[in-house]
Every structure is written in structure tokens, then in C-alpha cells.
Design an enzyme around this catalytic site. Structure first.
Site, mmCIF file in Angstrom:
data_model
loop_
_atom_site.group_PDB
_atom_site.id
_atom_site.type_symbol
_atom_site.label_atom_id
_atom_site.label_comp_id
_atom_site.label_asym_id
_atom_site.label_seq_id
_atom_site.Cartn_x
_atom_site.Cartn_y
_atom_site.Cartn_z
ATOM 1 N N GLN A 1 0.800 -1.221 0.000
ATOM 2 C CA GLN A 1 0.000 0.000 0.000
ATOM 3 C C GLN A 1 0.840 1.282 0.000
ATOM 4 O O GLN A 1 0.340 2.341 -0.372
ATOM 5 C CB GLN A 1 -0.967 -0.010 1.190
ATOM 6 C CG GLN A 1 -2.002 -1.130 1.080
ATOM 7 C CD GLN A 1 -2.983 -1.146 2.233
ATOM 8 O OE1 GLN A 1 -2.736 -1.792 3.243
ATOM 9 N NE2 GLN A 1 -4.086 -0.431 2.112
ATOM 10 N N HIS B 1 -1.769 -4.743 -12.828
ATOM 11 C CA HIS B 1 -1.307 -4.623 -14.218
ATOM 12 C C HIS B 1 -2.185 -5.408 -15.195
ATOM 13 O O HIS B 1 -1.858 -5.538 -16.364
ATOM 14 C CB HIS B 1 0.168 -5.045 -14.324
ATOM 15 C CG HIS B 1 1.085 -4.013 -13.756
ATOM 16 N ND1 HIS B 1 1.734 -3.085 -14.533
ATOM 17 C CD2 HIS B 1 1.402 -3.711 -12.475
ATOM 18 C CE1 HIS B 1 2.445 -2.270 -13.756
ATOM 19 N NE2 HIS B 1 2.259 -2.636 -12.503
ATOM 20 N N ASP C 1 2.615 0.761 -8.022
ATOM 21 C CA ASP C 1 3.976 0.797 -8.588
ATOM 22 C C ASP C 1 4.860 1.817 -7.861
ATOM 23 O O ASP C 1 6.029 1.557 -7.588
ATOM 24 C CB ASP C 1 3.942 1.178 -10.079
ATOM 25 C CG ASP C 1 3.334 0.087 -10.945
ATOM 26 O OD1 ASP C 1 2.894 -0.944 -10.392
ATOM 27 O OD2 ASP C 1 3.291 0.271 -12.176
ATOM 28 N N ARG D 1 3.683 -0.018 12.965
ATOM 29 C CA ARG D 1 3.381 -1.343 12.418
ATOM 30 C C ARG D 1 3.468 -1.269 10.900
ATOM 31 O O ARG D 1 2.738 -0.507 10.266
ATOM 32 C CB ARG D 1 1.962 -1.747 12.850
ATOM 33 C CG ARG D 1 1.620 -3.174 12.532
ATOM 34 C CD ARG D 1 0.145 -3.490 12.619
ATOM 35 N NE ARG D 1 -0.118 -4.392 11.516
ATOM 36 C CZ ARG D 1 -1.263 -4.550 10.901
ATOM 37 N NH1 ARG D 1 -2.338 -3.882 11.271
ATOM 38 N NH2 ARG D 1 -1.360 -5.384 9.894
ATOM 39 N N HIS E 1 1.001 -9.299 4.776
ATOM 40 C CA HIS E 1 -0.166 -8.418 4.608
ATOM 41 C C HIS E 1 -0.564 -8.424 3.125
ATOM 42 O O HIS E 1 -0.467 -7.411 2.431
ATOM 43 C CB HIS E 1 0.153 -7.007 5.109
ATOM 44 C CG HIS E 1 -1.059 -6.137 5.360
ATOM 45 N ND1 HIS E 1 -1.255 -5.450 6.544
ATOM 46 C CD2 HIS E 1 -2.119 -5.837 4.582
ATOM 47 C CE1 HIS E 1 -2.393 -4.765 6.471
ATOM 48 N NE2 HIS E 1 -2.937 -4.973 5.283
ATOM 49 N N ASN F 1 -1.964 -10.733 8.655
ATOM 50 C CA ASN F 1 -2.999 -9.726 8.797
ATOM 51 C C ASN F 1 -4.307 -10.195 8.169
ATOM 52 O O ASN F 1 -4.366 -10.460 6.972
ATOM 53 C CB ASN F 1 -2.553 -8.425 8.112
ATOM 54 C CG ASN F 1 -3.607 -7.336 8.217
ATOM 55 O OD1 ASN F 1 -3.851 -6.813 9.299
ATOM 56 N ND2 ASN F 1 -4.262 -7.015 7.103
ATOM 57 N N GLU F 2 -5.341 -10.319 9.006
ATOM 58 C CA GLU F 2 -6.717 -10.551 8.551
ATOM 59 C C GLU F 2 -6.932 -11.766 7.654
ATOM 60 O O GLU F 2 -7.236 -11.650 6.461
ATOM 61 C CB GLU F 2 -7.238 -9.298 7.839
ATOM 62 C CG GLU F 2 -7.296 -8.081 8.728
ATOM 63 C CD GLU F 2 -7.994 -6.892 8.075
ATOM 64 O OE1 GLU F 2 -8.279 -6.956 6.878
ATOM 65 O OE2 GLU F 2 -8.249 -5.907 8.775
ATOM 66 N N ASN G 1 -8.208 -5.768 14.322
ATOM 67 C CA ASN G 1 -8.425 -4.658 13.408
ATOM 68 C C ASN G 1 -9.918 -4.427 13.418
ATOM 69 O O ASN G 1 -10.682 -5.330 13.037
ATOM 70 C CB ASN G 1 -8.006 -5.007 11.979
ATOM 71 C CG ASN G 1 -6.511 -5.233 11.847
ATOM 72 O OD1 ASN G 1 -5.746 -5.005 12.783
ATOM 73 N ND2 ASN G 1 -6.082 -5.669 10.684
ATOM 74 N N TYR H 1 -13.195 -1.650 12.618
ATOM 75 C CA TYR H 1 -13.593 -0.389 12.001
ATOM 76 C C TYR H 1 -15.065 -0.066 12.197
ATOM 77 O O TYR H 1 -15.429 1.075 12.369
ATOM 78 C CB TYR H 1 -13.319 -0.441 10.484
ATOM 79 C CG TYR H 1 -11.861 -0.412 10.112
ATOM 80 C CD1 TYR H 1 -11.102 -1.578 10.058
ATOM 81 C CD2 TYR H 1 -11.228 0.786 9.810
ATOM 82 C CE1 TYR H 1 -9.759 -1.547 9.712
ATOM 83 C CE2 TYR H 1 -9.878 0.827 9.460
ATOM 84 C CZ TYR H 1 -9.154 -0.344 9.410
ATOM 85 O OH TYR H 1 -7.832 -0.301 9.068
ATOM 86 N N GLU I 1 -5.433 -2.117 14.172
ATOM 87 C CA GLU I 1 -5.895 -1.152 13.165
ATOM 88 C C GLU I 1 -7.226 -0.574 13.603
ATOM 89 O O GLU I 1 -8.092 -1.302 14.086
ATOM 90 C CB GLU I 1 -6.142 -1.808 11.791
ATOM 91 C CG GLU I 1 -4.932 -2.031 10.955
ATOM 92 C CD GLU I 1 -5.265 -2.637 9.591
ATOM 93 O OE1 GLU I 1 -6.344 -2.359 9.046
ATOM 94 O OE2 GLU I 1 -4.410 -3.396 9.093
HETATM 95 C C1 GBH Z 1 -7.883 -3.313 6.651
HETATM 96 O O1 GBH Z 1 -8.859 -4.143 6.174
HETATM 97 C C2 GBH Z 1 -6.618 -3.704 5.953
HETATM 98 O O2 GBH Z 1 -5.792 -4.446 6.816
HETATM 99 C C3 GBH Z 1 -5.870 -2.538 5.376
HETATM 100 O O3 GBH Z 1 -4.911 -3.002 4.486
HETATM 101 C C4 GBH Z 1 -6.853 -1.587 4.738
HETATM 102 O O4 GBH Z 1 -6.188 -0.552 4.063
HETATM 103 C C5 GBH Z 1 -7.712 -1.020 5.818
HETATM 104 O O5 GBH Z 1 -8.353 -2.020 6.544
HETATM 105 C C6 GBH Z 1 -8.793 -0.081 5.304
HETATM 106 O O6 GBH Z 1 -9.689 -0.754 4.484
HETATM 107 O O7 GBH Z 1 -18.798 -4.222 6.609
HETATM 108 O O8 GBH Z 1 -19.605 -6.394 5.987
HETATM 109 O O9 GBH Z 1 -19.172 -4.739 4.293
HETATM 110 C C7 GBH Z 1 -10.149 -3.870 6.593
HETATM 111 C C8 GBH Z 1 -10.982 -5.004 6.137
HETATM 112 C C9 GBH Z 1 -12.692 -4.404 4.659
HETATM 113 C C10 GBH Z 1 -13.114 -5.654 6.677
HETATM 114 C C11 GBH Z 1 -14.125 -4.125 4.526
HETATM 115 C C12 GBH Z 1 -14.544 -5.360 6.553
HETATM 116 C C13 GBH Z 1 -16.272 -4.749 5.064
HETATM 117 C C14 GBH Z 1 -17.186 -5.861 5.466
HETATM 118 N N1 GBH Z 1 -12.336 -4.622 6.054
HETATM 119 N N2 GBH Z 1 -14.900 -5.173 5.169
HETATM 120 S S1 GBH Z 1 -18.822 -5.283 5.594
#
Ligand code: GBH
Length: 512
Positions: A42, A62, A75, A100, A145, A189-190, A332, A334, A403
């Protein structure tokens, strides 16, 4: 839907601790650590330099036509391969305790296999690690990752059981070469995102889209690969190098959409499929895949005339190898989704499929604040509930938040990100008050970067990267100033306003 307003109030009511929100200044415990995260593909760029081999993301970006939203690639990205010293300056300016980052497998082993080590690849990470240590930043290394060497993908990647050995060979090189200075390791990771998004759908490379089959083969291989590397470290390196090693799972909170037992079960199933599938084998006392996952898949497989469950079995020895194989639970997290069961939606998902096996429908509440990323809403009480559930299910393991972050369309004045960080850190402090053993917090991300299939359309950085400038200029967003003060004071002050925040760039952009 009328019930949602009521639902939201009801959930607020359930969360007694949530009312602490009104408290304006709260302290983090002694020894609590703050960091920021990135991942190799990334940010690094240097995709074909100095002997690096190709990864599945090099191949993906690509491909013609491009599967990436804005047709972009990694790239060059933020060019951290050349600008890592500038990145370390940002870390120092923020005052983070640790950073990290991930190692690109194909930069170290261009063919994926351990026969040929790429010296410039080792040099790059050695330079980065040494630069960090010179500036008192602790390196926290993610071994994998998502940027699998393409050479290994040709052989099936994470669906080939031999990857357990390939991954172990690769990790051993990292322990040998960096372990004298790296004391924090994350194996993978994940896993869910690797297996479901990469092999069960076309959301991530390698876009295999073999749902209902590939996710589960991948899951077992990932768990074994992780466990083998954990034991390698534990048995052969820990005594000398004295570090800590674990795994990070992406954990969304799933809340029942109503109080019916069906919707409760849908939420439990969603949690168990999303992260329990990996957490239960590692962190529960019993080990193995969770009962909900085993039962649902076995039942559906039988209905579909498969001679046995599509979920591979684990032998007693495999269960034992995986159980307890993590020093910490890396989370992680969100966002949150509402979850319900709806019999009339039968046939909504392909058969067989991971979604059909799970049997839950996920929706967002339209009242939740929305990020630039469609999947991301600000729901801090879901983060609180997640932490309490992890405490309850797995006997209060040490947790590192590896995260947490918010996306915008860009700009330096990022009030949405500030609100998100503040509300999630408030939820984290509430969870600490409930006895959850959270030891560290990591913001995603230090800098803007290549957001996988969404390219550069979603910005997660505390620092903006101007991708249109030849220097790839980094500038602190307002949120960087806020996070910096949280780390300096070891306190969360919801009223803090930075004095030194300059956003003339934004002013110029808006033509004001
Ligand atoms: C992380 O993944 C990654 O580790 C990181 O590389 C990435 O840049 C960062 O988050 C931001 O995206 O809510 O049911 O639609 C996060 C993985 C992706 C998990 C979206 C939940 C949505 C599921 N997440 N996913 S849902």
C-alpha cells in the site's frame, strides 16, 4: 424502517458505560502504547526494483482491463521504498511508541521460495528498522499483509497445504535477519479477508471467486501456517530474542437487527463466520473451528449432496498445534453491521457459498455517520461491545488494537476522522473500565496509501500524501495534531484544539 430509531436509543440504553462519553478528559493506563500502521504494497512502490519479485497485487494492478476503481497501481504509491526516512520523521513528529509495517515477501524472496534471498530487500528493511530505532520508535512487523509472491499463487497460494512450509521458511529468514531488533511480530494480517475476499470472492487478489469451497481450505492452511510460525518463534527464537508474536483478525461487530431469537442467532453466526472462525481455534479453550461454523457448513453440505462437509476437518494434533498459538489477540476493527435472518431471502446467495452457509443478512443503519468507504460507518458502541465479547469468549486475552481508522475523500481538515478517533478511543477507555485487557492502539494509517481495489479514492492517512507532486509531499492533517496530543498527554481531551494546525492548502483548494 421505523424500528431503527427506537433500536438506536435502546442500544444506547443498553450501553450504560457509553454515558461516560460526557466525561471530557480521561487518562490511558500506564504502559498503554500508541502506534500507527501501514502495509508494504500500500505504501512502498519500488514494485520492480532491486531484484524484487512480482506479487499477486503487482499482477492484479497490471491486468487489462484494470480491476482497480481508478485504474491505479501500487507501482510508486507513497514511494516509501525511497522516502522511508521522511516516514520516520512523521512517526517522530507524532510521537508514536511503535510503527506497524509489513514486509513484502517477494522483496525478500523474489520467487517465494527460500532458495534465493534478495540482499537489497533485506537492506531496505534493515535501514527502515535502524532508522526507527535511532528515533526511539519500536518496530512492529507484519510478516504477511496480502502481497503473496505470484510464483506461489501459480501453485494455488493459500489453498495449497504446502504453503504452511513456504510461509515458515520465509518467516524464519525474517526472525534470523531482523529478530535481534524486532520484538513485536504479527504473522498474518486478517485471514478472513485473505480467504473470503481473495479466494471466495473477487474483492481482493487473487480474485479466485470459488466461494463455499476455497475460503475453508484457505482458513485451515492459514491457521496451520500461523501456528507453525508461532511455534518456530516460541521454541527457537523467543529465549534469545525475547519478543512477542501473534495474529490480527478483522473484527466487525454484528448487532441483532431486532430482539427476535432468529436475529440474535444471525448475529452470533455472523460473528463466528467473520472472526470466530479464526479466533476460536486459537484463543478458545476447546480449540478447533467454532460449533456454529462446523454445524452450518456440515448441514448445508449434506443438503447439497457433498459426500462430506466442505469445511476441512482438523485432526486432534492440528487442534492442539493451533490452540494457544498467539501471545496477544490483534484486533483490526472499524465498524458495525445490523444482522437479521430472513427466510424469504432464501436463494439470495449462490449455493454453495460462504454467505449462504452463514445464513445472515447484514445491513447498515442509515442514521450512522458514513465514511468515504461504503462499508465504513462510525459506530463506537459496536467497538465497545466487540471488546467486551472478546473478553467474555476467550478468557480476557491481552488485546492489541492493530488497526482502527476512518476514510475521507481528502483534504487536511478532517473533522470526520477526529470525531471517529475520539469516539472509538472513548469506547476503548470504557472497555478498559470493564476490565478488558487492551494494551495498545494502532491508527490506520500513518499516511495515505493504495486502498486495494479502491485505489487512491479513499484516504485513511493521518498524513496526507500529495500523489500528484513529484516529491509525494506528506502533510499532517488536523487529526495528526489531535492524535499527537493524545499520545503526548496520554489523555483523551474531547475539547482539545491544536494551535499550530495550518491548513492553507485546504483553503487554497477550496479557492477561499
Ligand atoms: C484493513 O482491512 C486492511 O488491513 C488494510 O490493508 C486496509 O487498508 C484497511 O483495513 C482499510 O480498508 O462491513 O460487511 O461490508 C479492513 C478489512 C474491509 C473488513 C471491509 C470489513 C467490510 C465488510 N475490512 N470489510 S462489511
Amino acid at each position: 424502517m421505523m424500528f431503527r430509531g427506537f433500536l438506536f436509543c435502546f442500544l444506547l440504553y443498553l450501553n450504560g458505560g457509553w454515558c461516560k462519553r460526557t466525561q471530557q478528559i480521561r487518562s490511558f493506563p500506564d504502559g498503554f502504547l500508541f502506534g500507527a500502521a501501514t502495509a508494504a504494497y500500500q505504501i512502498e512502490g519500488g514494485w520492480y526494483e532491486d531484484g524484487k519479485g512480482l506479487s499477486i497485487w503487482d499482477i492484479a494492478t497490471h491486468t487489462v482491463p484494470s480491476p482497480i476503481k481508478d485504474g491505479s497501481t501500487g507501482d510508486v504509491s507513497a514511494d516509501s521504498y525511497h522516502l522511508y526516512k521522511r516516514d520516520v520523521e512523521l512517526m517522530k513528529e507524532l510521537g508514536i511508541d511503535f510503527y506497524r509495517f509489513s514486509v513484502s515477501w517477494s522483496r525478500i524472496l523474489p520467487n517465494g521460495f527460500a532458495d534465493k534471498i534478495n540482499q537489497p530487500g533485506l537492506d531496505y528493511y534493515n535501514n527502515l528498522i535502524n532508522e526507527m530505532l535511532d528515533n526511539n520508535i519500536t518496530p512492529f512487523v507484519t510478516i504477511y499483509h496480502w502481497d503473496l509472491p505470484y510464483n506461489l499463487q501459480k501453485l494455488g497460494g493459500w489453498t495449497n497445504p504446502l504453503i504452511v512450509e513456504w510461509f515458515r521458511d520465509y518467516a524464519k529468514i525474517l526472525f534470523d535477519r531482523f529478530g535481534d531488533r524486532v520484538k513485536f511480530w504479527m504473522t498474518i494480517n486478517e485471514p478472513k479477508q485473505i480467504c473470503y475476499e481473495g479466494y471466495g470472492s473477487d474483492l481482493k487478489a487473487p480474485f479466485l471467486n470459488a466461494t463455499g469451497i476455497a475460503e475453508y481450505i484457505c482458513a485451515k492452511n492459514i491457521l496451520l501456517a500461523h501456528a507453525k510460525v508461532y511455534h518456530l518463534y516460541d521454541e527457537s527464537y523467543r529465549k534469545i530474542q525475547n519478543g512477542t508474536i501473534g495474529i490480527s483478525l478483522s473484527c466487525t461487530w454484528y448487532e441483532p437487527a431486532s430482539d427476535t431469537s432468529d436475529d440474535h442467532q444471525a448475529a452470533v453466526d455472523a460473528r463466528q463466520f467473520d472472526w470466530g472462525q479464526y479466533a476460536h481455534p486459537i484463543f478458545s479453550n476447546a480449540g478447533d473451528f467454532p460449533a456454529e461454523v462446523k454445524q452450518n457448513i456440515a448441514l448445508k453440505s449434506a443438503e447439497q449432496s457433498f459426500p462430506k462437509s466442505r469445511l476441512p476437518e482438523m485432526s486432534a494434533a492440528e487442534v492442539a498445534l493451533i490452540r494457544g498459538s498467539s501471545d496477544f489477540f490483534g484486533i483490526n476493527s472499524y465498524t458495525t453491521k445490523l444482522t437479521y435472518r430472513d427466510a424469504s431471502l432464501e436463494g439470495m446467495y449462490p449455493v454453495p457459498s460462504y454467505m449462504d452457509d452463514m445464513g445472515a443478512v447484514m445491513i447498515k443503519d442509515p442514521s450512522w455517520t458514513q465514511a468515504q468507504s461504503t462499508w465504513l460507518q462510525e459506530v463506537p458502541w459496536g467497538f465497545y461491545k466487540l471488546l467486551v465479547e472478546v473478553r467474555n469468549l476467550y478468557d480476557n486475552p491481552p488485546v492489541y488494537i492493530t488497526e482502527n481508522g476512518w476514510s475521507t475523500a481528502g483534504g487536511l481538515l478532517d473533522e470526520g476522522r477526529i470525531s471517529y478517533y475520539r469516539s472509538y478511543l472513548t469506547a476503548l477507555l470504557d472497555a478498559l473500565d470493564e476490565g478488558c485487557d487492551v494494551k495498545a492502539y494502532t491508527a490506520w494509517s500513518l499516511i495515505d496509501n493504495f486502498e486495494w481495489k479502491n485505489g487512491y479514492t479513499e484516504k485513511f492517512g493521518l498524513y496526507e500524501v500529495d500523489f500528484s507532486s513529484p516529491e509525494l509531499t506528506r502533510r499532517p492533517r488536523k487529526s495528526a495534531h489531535i492524535y499527537k496530543e493524545i499520545i503526548r498527554s496520554r489523555q483523551l481531551n474531547l475539547n482539545y484544539e491544536p494551535e499550530d494546525f495550518i491548513h492553507e492548502h485546504d483553503v487554497k483548494e477550496k479557492g477561499a
